[in-house]
Design an enzyme around this catalytic site. Structure first.
Site, short mmCIF file in Angstrom:
data_model
loop_
_atom_site.label_atom_id
_atom_site.label_comp_id
_atom_site.label_asym_id
_atom_site.label_seq_id
_atom_site.Cartn_x
_atom_site.Cartn_y
_atom_site.Cartn_z
N SER A 17 3.86 15.87 41.68
CA SER A 17 4.20 15.25 41.08
C SER A 17 3.80 15.10 39.43
CB SER A 17 4.15 14.14 41.98
OG SER A 17 4.87 14.07 43.03
N LYS A 67 -1.37 6.04 52.30
CA LYS A 67 -0.02 4.85 52.10
C LYS A 67 -0.28 3.98 52.39
CE LYS A 67 2.89 8.81 51.32
NZ LYS A 67 4.51 9.12 51.70
N ASP A 103 10.32 7.36 49.11
CA ASP A 103 10.38 7.92 50.42
C ASP A 103 11.40 8.40 50.99
OD1 ASP A 103 7.83 8.97 49.69
OD2 ASP A 103 7.44 7.50 51.11
N GLY A 129 7.56 13.25 64.45
CA GLY A 129 6.27 12.72 64.29
C GLY A 129 6.53 11.05 64.59
N GLY A 131 4.36 9.18 61.98
CA GLY A 131 2.72 8.82 60.98
C GLY A 131 4.04 8.24 60.18
#
Length: 265
Positions: A17, A67, A103, A129, A131
């Site tokens: 990033s 997050k 996201d 997943g 999460g």
């Protein structure tokens, strides 16, 4: 005054990033910094947020494992962040903290870029997943009209995600009906790719390595694959707009990022 921004996570030294945002900052001629913050634990992350409240930072992106904490510390949050139950972007103004999640936008941008022929509307998408990354993926895909199935080793976590956001919990047999399979795990998934149809698209939300074992195996079967770097760049664009108030300039940040990844290999 020079704008101070960055990305916070642990570990963080691997993050591309700062390279991506730094390239945009340089071409735009901004008086700004975008750097990596590596708080050691939730207490250190809270201190970083306090610095933002004090006016020392304009904002920062957030990656694992902070997050969910980022959302909890915010005074206000976008509908998207609330629905995801996590935030990857915090903005500071007047002592207040605003949370957002880009996201999902990054995921959809990556699909549009690398699988332009795919339409997820009314199609089954299986997310691997349960999460924070999976939550953002499920929320974005449901918003795009997909039928989303969540496949996770721990069924209780998948059930919790579905109860919070939507979709259904599925078993491995559902892979045969999927138009898209998204790996939201931090590791390579243990699934049988022979179950997939010949038109199924595979996406991995991680970008180290760029061609993960999951994508490599899919490409070997002739499937279209979408890499995590495309998603990283896709989520960085709205983050840059929010942090610096301008559109990202026209510069090939993917080429710059690929060069960095290649030098590490």
């Amino acid at each position: 005054m020079r704008i101070q921004a960055g990305v916070a996570g642990q570990p963080i030294t691997h993050s591309l990033s700062p390279l991506i945002h730094g390239a945009w900052i340089a071409v735009a001629g901004l008086e700004a910094d975008y750097r990596a913050f590596g708080p050691a634990d939730p207490a250190e992350f809270a201190k970083l947020v306090a610095e933002g409240r004090a006016g020392l930072l304009r904002g920062f992106n957030v990656t694992a494992p902070f997050k969910e904490q980022a959302l909890a510390l915010a005074d206000e949050a976008s509908t998207t962040a609330r629905r995801c139950g996590s935030a990857n972007l915090l903005l500071f103004e007047g002592g207040r903290v605003s949370a957002d999640s880009t996201d999902g936008a990054g995921l959809m941008a990556a699909l549009a870029d690398q699988a332009p022929g795919l339409s997820v509307k009314d199609r089954l998408v299986v997310v691997l997943g349960a999460g924070g990354a999976a939550r953002a993926a499920v929320a974005a895909l449901l918003a795009a009209g997909a039928r989303v199935g969540v496949l996770n080793r721990t069924a209780a976590r998948a059930e919790g995600l579905v109860a919070d956001i939507g979709g259904t919990v599925v078993q491995p047999g559902a892979l045969g009906e999927a138009s898209l399979v998204v790996n939201a795990l931090s590791v390579s998934p243990d699934i049988d790719l022979s179950l997939l149809g010949s038109e199924t698209v595979l996406m991995d939300m991680t970008y180290r390595p760029l061609m993960t074992p999951f994508l490599t195996a899919g490409r070997a079967r002739g499937l279209t694959v979408v890499d995590g770097l495309a998603m990283l760049i896709g989520q960085a664009r709205p983050s840059f707009r929010a942090l610096f108030g301008i559109e990202p300039p026209d510069v090939d940040v993917r080429r710059i990022a690929l060069r960095a990844l290649g030098s590490e290999a």
